[in-house]
Design a protein around this motif. Sequence first.
Motif, PDB file in Angstrom:
ATOM      1  N   ASP A  19      -8.196  57.029  40.845  1.00 26.59           N
ATOM      2  CA  ASP A  19      -6.835  57.411  40.476  1.00 26.59           C
ATOM      3  C   ASP A  19      -6.229  56.345  39.553  1.00 26.59           C
ATOM      4  O   ASP A  19      -6.878  55.935  38.586  1.00 26.59           O
ATOM      5  CB  ASP A  19      -5.989  57.647  41.732  1.00 26.59           C
ATOM      6  CG  ASP A  19      -4.710  58.410  41.415  1.00 26.59           C
ATOM      7  OD1 ASP A  19      -3.630  57.839  41.638  1.00 26.59           O
ATOM      8  OD2 ASP A  19      -4.806  59.535  40.930  1.00 26.59           O
ATOM      9  N   THR A  20      -5.008  55.851  39.828  1.00 32.39           N
ATOM     10  CA  THR A  20      -4.463  54.781  38.981  1.00 32.39           C
ATOM     11  C   THR A  20      -5.204  53.469  39.188  1.00 32.39           C
ATOM     12  O   THR A  20      -5.217  52.617  38.299  1.00 32.39           O
ATOM     13  CB  THR A  20      -2.966  54.573  39.233  1.00 32.39           C
ATOM     14  OG1 THR A  20      -2.751  54.351  40.622  1.00 32.39           O
ATOM     15  CG2 THR A  20      -2.166  55.789  38.788  1.00 32.39           C
ATOM     16  N   GLU A  22      -5.129  50.561  41.019  1.00 26.88           N
ATOM     17  CA  GLU A  22      -4.742  49.184  41.269  1.00 26.88           C
ATOM     18  C   GLU A  22      -5.354  48.671  42.580  1.00 26.88           C
ATOM     19  O   GLU A  22      -5.461  49.408  43.558  1.00 26.88           O
ATOM     20  CB  GLU A  22      -3.218  49.036  41.360  1.00 26.88           C
ATOM     21  CG  GLU A  22      -2.461  49.400  40.094  1.00 26.88           C
ATOM     22  CD  GLU A  22      -2.063  50.867  40.032  1.00 26.88           C
ATOM     23  OE1 GLU A  22      -2.623  51.690  40.795  1.00 26.88           O
ATOM     24  OE2 GLU A  22      -1.183  51.196  39.210  1.00 26.88           O
ATOM     25  N   TYR A  25      -0.585  47.250  44.526  1.00 27.77           N
ATOM     26  CA  TYR A  25       0.592  47.718  43.793  1.00 27.77           C
ATOM     27  C   TYR A  25       1.778  47.383  44.683  1.00 27.77           C
ATOM     28  O   TYR A  25       1.993  48.011  45.723  1.00 27.77           O
ATOM     29  CB  TYR A  25       0.495  49.221  43.547  1.00 27.77           C
ATOM     30  CG  TYR A  25       1.606  49.832  42.725  1.00 27.77           C
ATOM     31  CD1 TYR A  25       1.404  50.209  41.396  1.00 27.77           C
ATOM     32  CD2 TYR A  25       2.871  50.054  43.272  1.00 27.77           C
ATOM     33  CE1 TYR A  25       2.412  50.799  40.650  1.00 27.77           C
ATOM     34  CE2 TYR A  25       3.881  50.633  42.532  1.00 27.77           C
ATOM     35  CZ  TYR A  25       3.652  51.006  41.223  1.00 27.77           C
ATOM     36  OH  TYR A  25       4.648  51.586  40.474  1.00 27.77           O
ATOM     37  N   GLU A  29       8.461  50.861  40.614  1.00 26.22           N
ATOM     38  CA  GLU A  29       8.759  50.996  39.193  1.00 26.22           C
ATOM     39  C   GLU A  29      10.251  50.819  38.944  1.00 26.22           C
ATOM     40  O   GLU A  29      11.094  51.276  39.726  1.00 26.22           O
ATOM     41  CB  GLU A  29       8.314  52.392  38.716  1.00 26.22           C
ATOM     42  CG  GLU A  29       8.434  52.633  37.235  1.00 26.22           C
ATOM     43  CD  GLU A  29       7.416  51.853  36.426  1.00 26.22           C
ATOM     44  OE1 GLU A  29       7.663  51.680  35.226  1.00 26.22           O
ATOM     45  OE2 GLU A  29       6.382  51.422  36.989  1.00 26.22           O
ATOM     46  N   VAL A  53     -10.544  56.021  37.007  1.00 28.90           N
ATOM     47  CA  VAL A  53      -9.437  55.059  37.012  1.00 28.90           C
ATOM     48  C   VAL A  53      -8.630  55.191  35.722  1.00 28.90           C
ATOM     49  O   VAL A  53      -9.178  55.080  34.622  1.00 28.90           O
ATOM     50  CB  VAL A  53      -9.964  53.623  37.166  1.00 28.90           C
ATOM     51  CG1 VAL A  53      -8.841  52.613  36.960  1.00 28.90           C
ATOM     52  CG2 VAL A  53     -10.598  53.433  38.525  1.00 28.90           C
ATOM     53  N   SER A  54      -7.319  55.415  35.858  1.00 30.07           N
ATOM     54  CA  SER A  54      -6.462  55.559  34.678  1.00 30.07           C
ATOM     55  C   SER A  54      -5.770  54.258  34.295  1.00 30.07           C
ATOM     56  O   SER A  54      -5.289  54.126  33.160  1.00 30.07           O
ATOM     57  CB  SER A  54      -5.407  56.643  34.925  1.00 30.07           C
ATOM     58  OG  SER A  54      -4.564  56.296  36.017  1.00 30.07           O
ATOM     59  N   GLN A  55      -5.674  53.296  35.226  1.00 27.16           N
ATOM     60  CA  GLN A  55      -5.034  52.022  34.919  1.00 27.16           C
ATOM     61  C   GLN A  55      -5.925  50.866  35.376  1.00 27.16           C
ATOM     62  O   GLN A  55      -6.648  50.293  34.586  1.00 27.16           O
ATOM     63  CB  GLN A  55      -3.641  51.952  35.554  1.00 27.16           C
ATOM     64  CG  GLN A  55      -2.691  53.015  35.000  1.00 27.16           C
ATOM     65  CD  GLN A  55      -1.296  52.926  35.572  1.00 27.16           C
ATOM     66  OE1 GLN A  55      -0.833  51.870  35.958  1.00 27.16           O
ATOM     67  NE2 GLN A  55      -0.624  54.068  35.627  1.00 27.16           N
ATOM     68  N   TYR A  80      -7.210  47.271  33.546  1.00 26.83           N
ATOM     69  CA  TYR A  80      -5.940  46.692  33.125  1.00 26.83           C
ATOM     70  C   TYR A  80      -5.953  45.201  33.484  1.00 26.83           C
ATOM     71  O   TYR A  80      -6.966  44.690  33.958  1.00 26.83           O
ATOM     72  CB  TYR A  80      -4.792  47.426  33.816  1.00 26.83           C
ATOM     73  CG  TYR A  80      -4.241  48.630  33.073  1.00 26.83           C
ATOM     74  CD1 TYR A  80      -5.014  49.340  32.166  1.00 26.83           C
ATOM     75  CD2 TYR A  80      -2.937  49.066  33.286  1.00 26.83           C
ATOM     76  CE1 TYR A  80      -4.505  50.450  31.499  1.00 26.83           C
ATOM     77  CE2 TYR A  80      -2.416  50.167  32.624  1.00 26.83           C
ATOM     78  CZ  TYR A  80      -3.211  50.858  31.728  1.00 26.83           C
ATOM     79  OH  TYR A  80      -2.692  51.937  31.068  1.00 26.83           O
TER      80      TYR A  80
END
Length: 305
Positions: A19-20, A22, A25, A29, A53-55, A80
Amino acid sequence: GSDYARLTFMHNEIDHTGDTGEGFYLGCEADGCRMHDSLVAGNYIHDLTGPAVSQGDGIEIKFGSYANVVRDNVIHDTAYPAITLYGVNGHGARNIIERNLVWNSGNNGIQADADAIIRNNIVLSSAAAGIGANAPPGITPGNLDIINNTLINAQYDTIHLSGVGAAILIANNALYANGHNAVFASGATNLVTLSHNVGSGSLSGVSGGFDASGDIAADFVAGSYSGTLPQNLIPKLRLLGSADASQLASDDFDGVVRGTSLDAGAYRARANHLPSWILQATFKQSPTIFANGFESGIGVAQLQR
């Protein structure tokens, strides 16, 4: 809730996320909630780069979180930045990022846009800067002390600061940029102070405070631009005795007290030329992970030495 205080995250292995993606986290935000007076220490975080993984930040502490300590973590192969912070938004003391080992980040090794003390870290082979500060909407890069780090990067600048708007101190670092900038800065570059940094590479937007005559093969026991381990980054030659005593970190990457040993970079010199812990892809072994730490009820304000 909106407030999370005095948390400890220690000795966790986090890898192959989705997914994202991390590892941690922490906070919310746009300062929707915040974490403060907390400790993220001694974790091993790696391989956050999978196709889902998008981030993929290793440790992300969101805007508004303050007075946290991120120390003695080993982080590699992230999509990232390995460590990402945005600023405290006026809520409290700066965050501290110290004694972490980072390599093979797909972005900045450490990204700290504002309000942080960054010291005694080792960052190797980042796709972007070893240490970077961006200027996202609503955040003014600055209020940063970047002290006694060892940054080696053959792919990009070792320190890259965009849109500077408040004071930044860069002192006593070993900065080895193979064909790139040791330090790049844009914005109010008159607010960036360089002092007693040593290494190789050029300067852009700033001047002074950097001895560019460094030689990576000669200045470490066994250092290289490969971005891979093993490496022995105990200082030699130009790094010895070259630091500014007024800005010297009190200990080094291994938690060894520096005392009167004025050495640039993340390590104090050793008579035997060996670190206390060999750099490797596993948990860092350090007796100082909890030194002056939260289990004894000592707060972050007393840790900011």
